[in-house]
Design a protein around this motif. Structure first.
Motif, short mmCIF file in Angstrom:
data_model
loop_
_atom_site.label_atom_id
_atom_site.label_comp_id
_atom_site.label_asym_id
_atom_site.label_seq_id
_atom_site.Cartn_x
_atom_site.Cartn_y
_atom_site.Cartn_z
N GLY A 1 40.32 37.75 53.65
CA GLY A 1 41.77 37.30 53.29
C GLY A 1 42.65 38.49 52.90
N THR A 2 43.74 38.19 52.56
CA THR A 2 44.88 39.43 52.14
C THR A 2 44.27 40.16 51.11
OG1 THR A 2 46.06 37.54 50.86
CG2 THR A 2 46.64 38.05 53.57
N GLU A 3 43.41 39.63 50.31
CA GLU A 3 43.14 40.43 49.12
C GLU A 3 42.48 41.66 49.42
OE1 GLU A 3 41.20 36.40 48.44
OE2 GLU A 3 41.76 37.36 50.07
N GLU B 1 43.78 43.73 51.47
CA GLU B 1 44.82 44.58 52.12
C GLU B 1 44.81 46.14 51.64
OE1 GLU B 1 49.74 44.91 52.48
OE2 GLU B 1 48.84 42.80 52.41
N ARG C 1 44.93 49.77 53.94
CA ARG C 1 45.96 50.68 53.96
C ARG C 1 45.33 51.84 53.58
NH1 ARG C 1 51.15 49.21 54.34
NH2 ARG C 1 51.58 46.78 53.90
N TRP D 1 44.41 45.14 61.80
CA TRP D 1 44.30 44.03 60.93
C TRP D 1 45.64 43.88 60.13
CZ3 TRP D 1 44.52 43.17 55.70
CH2 TRP D 1 43.77 42.13 55.03
N LEU D 2 46.23 44.80 59.83
CA LEU D 2 47.42 44.65 58.83
C LEU D 2 48.52 43.96 59.45
CD1 LEU D 2 47.40 48.02 57.10
CD2 LEU D 2 47.25 45.80 55.94
N ARG E 1 48.38 40.24 60.10
CA ARG E 1 48.58 39.37 58.91
C ARG E 1 50.02 39.53 58.43
NH1 ARG E 1 43.84 40.15 59.53
NH2 ARG E 1 42.06 38.85 58.72
N ALA F 1 51.70 42.23 57.52
CA ALA F 1 52.01 43.18 56.58
C ALA F 1 53.24 44.22 56.96
CB ALA F 1 50.78 43.78 56.37
#
Length: 475
Positions: free
Chosen positions: A355-357, A359, A363, A378-379, A382, A384
């Motif tokens: 999940g986004t946790e 991120e 980065r 990936w980003l 989602r 981002a």
């Protein structure tokens, strides 16, 4: 099946489920009952077999009737001895007592129960390798030894043949989504052992050997089914009738199931995998990598089919916090070795389950030349914000890396051919730029594109680019 054959990863039922299955098999349940029945008055002969006069009572204890009752009782006793459920106390007196293993069936762990069942399996497999010995007495020589040649039986070859059949059954079906996979027609299994791989059309002699092997396997799988190894639909008796006899009912000549069908049970998958491991094969099981590092996960799943790779990865991820897992996966994905592109592909697939946790971890590698491309993908997927656009150099590097991974994972597949065609079509000057990409697999990828692209002109461009890439690399 050679010891270098890649074996599919299997999904095993829990040991608790498998132990319950083992205890309910006719072979082990009968062996346990006869072991509990044995007492101070029980006697065995010099070979450890139950004396003949006690077989009727043993059969009665097991609830067996009919002509084969004594034979089944004798088999149950042999298994009880071979598994340690019964121990011989005094060989001269022929007395016995309950073995230490008997208590494990009710008071031991599931693993203990399965260990007893595996011993029972070995005993039954050994029995299945022995032909009908009606002529055994006639084959005894003056010294009391069996003349195997007169029986037309080579014990070692027969055992190797059955081991090979079971190995092929595992190889053909154990990696399916359902433990045990689809049922396999007996002719196909026999042919896998008899027909040479380079023989396009079997000769009459080979077909006769396949037919003989089928009849042997029919007897052997009938023996192996009661231990819980397989589910078996025997050969239709009508097929073995004399040609002059009329069938009692109409038959469907196209029904392959009439020739016998065999399927591994979940317990059978467990048992054969244990035997293969004991013989030195690599026989992976889904879940084995859950407690290992990300490097072991990415390398291990590199040879897994997609569904098994995802299942393994999901188990690995459930034991870790998303952010820490992402950082570990990204660190393990780095490298310039031949296996690195596929590791990065598996890393990307694993990260798709996070999940986004995670991120911050993605980065952190945006400027990494090896990981920046997959991090941007990936980003972006989602939604981002603030994701920097990739440079053209990074796009081409990621493209080469992706194709290299697909080559390693799938070989020259139709999906890869479609990818190659799409790349050449979307980027008119692809090959003019691609050969300059500083990636260890650049030349190999371009050569593969030359093999795979159906357009001769484009294929020639790819081969020229591959030559330039090799020259640049000094190869």
């Amino acid at each position: 099946m050679s010891d270098s054959s890649p074996l599919p990863p299997v999904r095993l039922h829990s040991e608790a489920e498998l132990a319950r299955d083992a205890l309910s098999t006719p072979v082990l349940s009968r062996a346990a009952r006869i072991a509990r029945w044995a007492g101070p008055g029980t006697r065995v002969d010099a070979g450890g077999s139950l004396v003949e006069e006690q077989l009727p009572a043993a059969a009665g204890e097991l609830g067996l009737t009919g002509d084969d009752a004594a034979a089944y009782a004798a088999e149950a006793w042999r298994v009880a001895i071979d598994t340690g459920l019964v121990e011989i106390v005094d060989e001269e007196a022929g007395t016995v007592a309950a073995g230490q293993e008997l208590a494990l069936l009710t008071g031991g762990s599931p693993h203990d129960v399965l260990a007893v069942w595996l011993a029972a399996l070995e005993a039954v497999v050994a029995d299945a390798s022995v032909p009908d010995l009606d002529g055994l007495v006639d084959a005894l020589d003056e010294g009391g030894e069996v003349d195997f040649a007169s029986l037309g039986w080579d014990p070692e070859a027969e055992a190797e043949f059955l081991d090979g059949v079971l190995g092929n059954l595992y190889l053909l079906t154990a990696g399916e989504e359902v433990p045990g996979g689809a049922a396999v027609p007996l002719p196909a299994l026999a042919a896998s052992m008899i027909v040479p791989s380079d023989m396009s059309e079997p000769t009459n002699d080979v077909l006769e050997q396949v037919s003989d092997a089928m009849m042997r396997l029919d007897d052997q799988f009938r023996t192996l089914e009661p231990v819980g190894l397989v589910e078996y639909q025997p050969v239709d008796e009508a097929l073995m009738a004399d040609a002059d006899e009329e069938p009692s009912a109409p038959v469907d000549e196209t029904d392959v199931s009439r020739y016998g069908m065999v399927r591994l049970t979940p317990l059978g998958v467990y048992g054969l995998r244990a035997r293969l491991l004991e013989a030195g094969f690599e026989a992976p099981a889904v879940g084995e990598l859950a407690d290992k590092g990300a490097d072991a996960l990415l390398d291990g799943t590199s040879v897994f089919p997609p569904a098994a790779a995802q299942a393994e990865t999901e188990q690995w991820l459930t034991r870790r916090e998303p952010l820490a897992a992402a950082r570990e996966l990204l660190a393990a994905a780095r490298g310039g070795d031949a296996g690195a592109p596929l590791r990065r592909l598996r890393c990307q697939q694993a990260l798709s389950l996070v999940g986004t946790e995670a991120e911050p971890a993605l980065r952190e590698v945006l400027d990494d030349p090896e990981l920046g491309g997959l991090a941007r993908v990936w980003l972006s997927e989602r939604g981002a914000s603030g994701v920097p656009a990739p440079s053209q150099e990074l796009v081409f590097w990621l493209t080469i890396d992706t194709v290299a991974a697909q080559l390693q994972a799938e070989g020259n597949s139709e999906e890869l051919q479609a990818l190659v065609e799409g790349l050449a079509q979307q980027h008119g000057g692809f090959f003019a730029a691609a050969w300059r990409v500083e990636h260890p697999a650049t030349a190999d990828v371009l050569e593969a594109m030359g093999r795979l692209h159906p357009d001769k002109r484009v294929a020639k461009e790819a081969r020229k680019a591959a030559f330039k890439a090799r020259s640049q690399q000094g190869n």
